[in-house]
Design a protein around this motif. Structure first.
Motif, PDB file in Angstrom:
ATOM      1  N   ILE A 119     -37.258  -3.554 -38.049  1.00  0.00           N
ATOM      2  CA  ILE A 119     -36.598  -3.085 -36.823  1.00  0.00           C
ATOM      3  C   ILE A 119     -36.120  -4.294 -36.014  1.00  0.00           C
ATOM      4  O   ILE A 119     -36.890  -5.209 -35.748  1.00  0.00           O
ATOM      5  N   ASP A 120     -34.848  -4.281 -35.671  1.00  0.00           N
ATOM      6  CA  ASP A 120     -34.246  -5.402 -34.934  1.00  0.00           C
ATOM      7  C   ASP A 120     -34.615  -5.262 -33.463  1.00  0.00           C
ATOM      8  O   ASP A 120     -33.837  -4.766 -32.646  1.00  0.00           O
ATOM      9  N   PHE A 121     -35.811  -5.693 -33.142  1.00  0.00           N
ATOM     10  CA  PHE A 121     -36.382  -5.409 -31.825  1.00  0.00           C
ATOM     11  C   PHE A 121     -35.506  -5.914 -30.684  1.00  0.00           C
ATOM     12  O   PHE A 121     -35.285  -5.207 -29.699  1.00  0.00           O
ATOM     13  N   LEU A 122     -35.009  -7.137 -30.842  1.00  0.00           N
ATOM     14  CA  LEU A 122     -34.259  -7.749 -29.737  1.00  0.00           C
ATOM     15  C   LEU A 122     -33.027  -6.932 -29.360  1.00  0.00           C
ATOM     16  O   LEU A 122     -32.592  -6.940 -28.212  1.00  0.00           O
TER      17      LEU A 122
ATOM     18  N   CYS B 273     -43.835 -11.389 -29.365  1.00  0.00           N
ATOM     19  CA  CYS B 273     -43.899 -11.365 -30.841  1.00  0.00           C
ATOM     20  C   CYS B 273     -42.518 -11.611 -31.440  1.00  0.00           C
ATOM     21  O   CYS B 273     -42.398 -11.909 -32.622  1.00  0.00           O
ATOM     22  N   PHE B 274     -41.487 -11.409 -30.643  1.00  0.00           N
ATOM     23  CA  PHE B 274     -40.125 -11.551 -31.151  1.00  0.00           C
ATOM     24  C   PHE B 274     -39.389 -12.686 -30.451  1.00  0.00           C
ATOM     25  O   PHE B 274     -38.171 -12.689 -30.327  1.00  0.00           O
ATOM     26  N   GLY B 275     -40.159 -13.632 -29.947  1.00  0.00           N
ATOM     27  CA  GLY B 275     -39.577 -14.842 -29.372  1.00  0.00           C
ATOM     28  C   GLY B 275     -39.070 -14.716 -27.961  1.00  0.00           C
ATOM     29  O   GLY B 275     -38.409 -15.617 -27.445  1.00  0.00           O
TER      30      GLY B 275
ATOM     31  N   GLN C 204     -53.522  -9.508 -27.192  1.00  0.00           N
ATOM     32  CA  GLN C 204     -52.165  -9.909 -26.832  1.00  0.00           C
ATOM     33  C   GLN C 204     -51.646 -11.007 -27.768  1.00  0.00           C
ATOM     34  O   GLN C 204     -52.422 -11.678 -28.447  1.00  0.00           O
ATOM     35  N   PRO C 205     -50.327 -11.183 -27.818  1.00  0.00           N
ATOM     36  CA  PRO C 205     -49.746 -12.198 -28.707  1.00  0.00           C
ATOM     37  C   PRO C 205     -50.314 -13.588 -28.428  1.00  0.00           C
ATOM     38  O   PRO C 205     -50.664 -13.898 -27.296  1.00  0.00           O
TER      39      PRO C 205
ATOM     40  N   GLU D  71     -50.720  -6.268 -33.660  1.00  0.00           N
ATOM     41  CA  GLU D  71     -50.565  -5.389 -34.828  1.00  0.00           C
ATOM     42  C   GLU D  71     -49.268  -4.585 -34.727  1.00  0.00           C
ATOM     43  O   GLU D  71     -48.579  -4.393 -35.723  1.00  0.00           O
ATOM     44  N   LEU D  72     -48.952  -4.100 -33.521  1.00  0.00           N
ATOM     45  CA  LEU D  72     -47.693  -3.371 -33.362  1.00  0.00           C
ATOM     46  C   LEU D  72     -46.526  -4.306 -33.678  1.00  0.00           C
ATOM     47  O   LEU D  72     -45.573  -3.911 -34.366  1.00  0.00           O
ATOM     48  N   GLY D  73     -46.610  -5.541 -33.203  1.00  0.00           N
ATOM     49  CA  GLY D  73     -45.557  -6.515 -33.501  1.00  0.00           C
ATOM     50  C   GLY D  73     -45.363  -6.661 -35.003  1.00  0.00           C
ATOM     51  O   GLY D  73     -44.230  -6.667 -35.504  1.00  0.00           O
ATOM     52  N   ARG D  74     -46.478  -6.741 -35.731  1.00  0.00           N
ATOM     53  CA  ARG D  74     -46.387  -6.887 -37.189  1.00  0.00           C
ATOM     54  C   ARG D  74     -45.764  -5.651 -37.837  1.00  0.00           C
ATOM     55  O   ARG D  74     -44.964  -5.746 -38.761  1.00  0.00           O
ATOM     56  N   MET D  75     -46.131  -4.461 -37.322  1.00  0.00           N
ATOM     57  CA  MET D  75     -45.573  -3.223 -37.895  1.00  0.00           C
ATOM     58  C   MET D  75     -44.063  -3.161 -37.686  1.00  0.00           C
ATOM     59  O   MET D  75     -43.314  -2.761 -38.574  1.00  0.00           O
ATOM     60  N   ILE D  76     -43.634  -3.547 -36.489  1.00  0.00           N
ATOM     61  CA  ILE D  76     -42.196  -3.516 -36.180  1.00  0.00           C
ATOM     62  C   ILE D  76     -41.461  -4.513 -37.078  1.00  0.00           C
ATOM     63  O   ILE D  76     -40.411  -4.206 -37.650  1.00  0.00           O
ATOM     64  N   ASN D  77     -42.055  -5.671 -37.225  1.00  0.00           N
ATOM     65  CA  ASN D  77     -41.459  -6.717 -38.057  1.00  0.00           C
ATOM     66  C   ASN D  77     -41.359  -6.258 -39.508  1.00  0.00           C
ATOM     67  O   ASN D  77     -40.315  -6.392 -40.152  1.00  0.00           O
TER      68      ASN D  77
END
Lengths: 162, 585
Positions: B395-398, B242-244, B512-513, B385-391
């Motif tokens: 939150i700077d996931f990487l 989700c974050f590339g 999954q993504p 959905e979790l990816g969208r919530m983090i985005n």
């Protein structure tokens, strides 16, 4: 495709006939079309209950059957009424205003082209030229031909068949 | 097959005879655009995006299905071709809801990508009548918005070919064509098993999961609630995408960090319950073998598979393990044992899962899944959905640090984490069963026969004093059907069968993504994601479920022993018989 709200009145005899047809074709490749065609011969149309029997017996998903039924014009999901109302949409009738006649029939009966009234009395079928262009626009009710139709004639004619 | 030479855009490549032009072009380093093509799932050459010129051919050809011949010369990028593709895109857009701004697929929509690639904007000479469809959100898992549908039929192929179900297909014809169910029934009223393979097959925003993020965010914001989250094994090898991050990147530590930052009160791990599942299911198998119970025992972790069994193989319901899935076991333990231990009123606990799965959204609402009197799990989020919530939370996931999971229900063994790959549950069960049955320590823990992405796998092991134990594994429901038909006919006999609804197991789940088809058609996404799980297993200190110290403690303090009466009350469930086609008046 409009699905009928006319209650299903299939008989045990019809079902037995259909099961026989299915047994005959079951293991053949491309069995679905002939089964559906014969099922329509037996019942006159292909309501949910009939497609369900075909699906349950053959293992073919009912969606596949429905997809075929809605793709080909030869299949109907609505029973024929006691009186079939045909409005000619051939060129001559159409330029003389048969479109408005059809609209009026649909309005009076409360159903669309291809459908049947819930009481099973009338169904509407449009057709292309009945060979009576001199009488255009033409409407046929239960085999009786009405020529030079105007929308305001529709209610009166249909009332005769009540 | 013999090798042939093909020249694509002046590059000559050698490929086996019968190779499609699409694959030959890829070998020459060219990405021929596709929309409807999905390898092994949908190969119908319907969308015409991949058209190319072949010298000597009468007309443009569809590269996705066009077989190369020796000496063939093809062009994939002439002005004529590009003009043709632009027209195709404009025709698709002429009946497409172009409200892209908040579309769930914006930025990973294949149609959008294609429009950008060919410079297509909103001006459209084919503008005209449009279809208007009602959104079908009847299902607990899957939403269909046909206003976005491009009629590529990838979802239809996924449902029919991969899963052997076929509850969706093309209805009507011409301009009126739409994808839906028989008699336009709402999806919830069909034998759809909620696996979500249609969603991951969809190139656009026509299919997506039923949203649970709003409810979860509201629970987090409510100071009265204790919000506990459990991510499934496969989420940790999917979320990074989700974050590339590259496909299959393992982000277990970052995920914990992100869940804490989102405000969950406790960040535990479904893996804990996977170990618990092995204890319950392993002993169930041993009991059935010793006491003449229904065999083969079939796993019950995959709610898509469970509903499939209830519709299509109701006669095998007695063979299903009565174990709840790990998700549900986790929720049940949270609201009983954990709540008691911590002195929390289970009414105040909001139990959230993050799953690679859309069928889990259906599972949380099943009957007989509320050990504490409250639903074991309240909301099941997908990885997406979790990816969208983090985005959304910024939150700077990487750049997140790796953080541990909370105690005590964050502890797991290597056996648990491989649940996400097809064959993983089997391998985990074997590690425990062999040791328990034989009473001897198992030295080699790698049961490689049950690994890999083959649709059907089988193996047999000699476990004294039991003798030969025969096992089989199927993933993807079309494969499950093949396997079960062999079992039903008596052609094959097994003691234990693992079935996962999604091809390749949960790593390739419907939650999954999204992976664009121009990658998915050339990379085995299932294997890439599974790799991360097997690495976690290999590096784990403990690799056998029965060695999980918290699981041991749980039995000592609460359940007594596996399959005890209390364990049955909390950790086991029941199933219902369903019809394929419901009766309708």
């Amino acid at each position: 495709m409009k699905v009928s709200n006319v209650p299903f009145k299939g008989t045990k005899e019809q079902e037995a006939k259909l099961l026989e047809v299915i047994a005959q074709y079951k293991d053949q490749k491309g069995a679905l079309m002939p089964i559906m065609q014969e099922a329509q011969e037996i019942y006159g149309y292909l309501p949910y209950q009939v497609q369900k029997i075909i699906s349950d017996q053959t293992g073919i998903p009912i969606e596949k059957i429905y997809g075929v039924a809605t793709f080909y014009a030869q299949f109907s999901m609505s029973p024929k009424g006691k009186y079939v109302v045909s409005v000619c949409l051939g060129t001559a009738c159409y330029v003389k205003g048969s479109g408005n006649v059809l609209e009026e029939v649909e309005k009076v009966l409360g159903i669309s082209d291809g459908e049947c009234t819930p009481d099973g009395k009338f169904s509407i079928e449009t057709c292309r030229c009945v060979g009576a262009c001199g009488l255009a626009p033409v409407m046929i009710v239960g085999g009786d031909v009405y020529g030079k139709m105007t929308p305001d004639m529709v209610a009166g004619i249909l009332a005769k068949y009540e | 097959m013999a090798d042939i030479k093909v020249t694509v855009d002046n590059i000559t490549v050698t490929v086996p005879e019968g190779t499609t032009l699409l694959d030959a072009a890829r070998k020459a380093g060219i990405d021929v655009p596709t929309l409807c093509y999905l390898r092994d799932t949908n190969e119908i050459a319907a969308c015409r995006m991949c058209v190319c010129e072949v010298e000597g051919a009468r007309a443009l050809v569809a590269a996705c299905v066009y077989p190369c011949t020796d000496g063939m010369v093809a062009h994939t990028n002439t002005e004529k071709i590009k003009e043709y593709r632009r027209k195709t895109l404009k025709l698709i857009l002429s009946d497409h809801d172009q409200d892209c701004l908040a579309c769930k697929r914006s930025t990973n929509c294949e149609l959008q990508t294609m429009c950008k690639r060919y410079g297509i904007d909103k001006s459209n000479e084919f503008e005209g009548k449009r279809n208007e469809f009602v959104i079908d959100d009847s299902s607990a898992s899957i939403v269909r918005d046909n206003n976005k549908c491009i009629l590529c039929r990838r979802c239809v192929g996924a449902c029919e070919k991969l899963q052997g179900i076929g509850v969706i297909g093309a209805n009507e014809r011409g301009f009126d064509t739409y994808i839906g169910s028989a008699f336009n029934l709402p999806l919830a009223e069909t034998s759809c098993v909620n696996c979500g393979q249609c969603i991951v097959a969809c190139p656009v925003g026509a299919l997506y999961e039923k949203d649970s993020t709003a409810a979860v965010k509201a629970a987090i914001a409510d100071p009265e609630k204790v919000v506990i989250v459990q991510p499934a094994p496969s989420v940790r090898v999917g979320l990074g995408e989700c974050f590339g991050m590259p496909i299959g990147t393992e982000v277990e530590g970052k995920m914990s960090a992100a869940l804490h930052r989102l405000g969950f009160d406790k960040v535990f791990d479904t893996n804990f319950a996977a170990d618990l599942t092995i204890m319950e299911e392993g002993y169930e198998l041993i009991n059935r073998v010793n006491n003449g119970g229904a065999l083969p025992l079939i796993t019950s972790c995959s709610p898509g598979w469970i509903k499939f069994c209830e519709h299509y193989y109701p006669e095998l319901i007695p063979n299903l393990s009565s174990c709840k899935s790990p998700q549900q076991m986790f929720g049940a333990v949270t609201k009983t044992y954990y709540a008691e231990k911590m002195g929390i009123d289970p009414a105040k606990i909001v139990s959230v899962s993050v799953m690679p799965c859309t069928a889990k959204k259906f599972e949380v609402g099943r009957e007989d899944q509320s050990a504490s009197g409250f639903a074991d799990v309240d909301y099941a989020l997908t990885t997406r959905e979790l990816g969208r919530m983090i985005n959304e939370a910024g939150i700077d996931f990487l750049n997140l640090p790796d953080e541990p999971y909370d105690n005590p229900l964050g502890e797991y063994t290597g056996a648990a984490v491989i649940f996400g790959a097809t064959g993983g549950v089997m391998e985990a069960a074997l590690r425990t069963a062999v040791e328990v049955i034989s009473g001897e320590e198992l030295i080699n823990l790698d049961f490689t026969d049950v690994r890999g992405t083959d649709g059907i796998k089988e193996a047999s092991y000699t476990v004294e004093p039991l003798g030969e134990v025969k096992v089989a594994i199927a993933s993807g429901l079309a494969n499950a059907r093949k396997l079960l038909d062999m079992v039903k006919s008596g052609e094959k006999t097994y003691h234990f069968i693992e079935i996962m609804a999604c091809p390749g197991g949960c790593v390739n789940g419907g939650g999954q993504p999204h992976v664009p088809s121009n990658i998915k058609n050339f990379v085995d996404v299932r294997a890439e994601r599974a790799k991360g799980l097997y690495t976690l297993d290999k590096n784990a200190k403990l690799r056998k479920s029965h060695e999980n110290p918290i699981v041991q403690q749980l039995y000592k303090e609460y359940f007594g022993e596996p399959n005890s009466e209390k364990a049955h009350h909390v950790l086991h469930t029941t199933y219902v018989e369903r019809k394929v086609n419901e009766d309708h008046e």
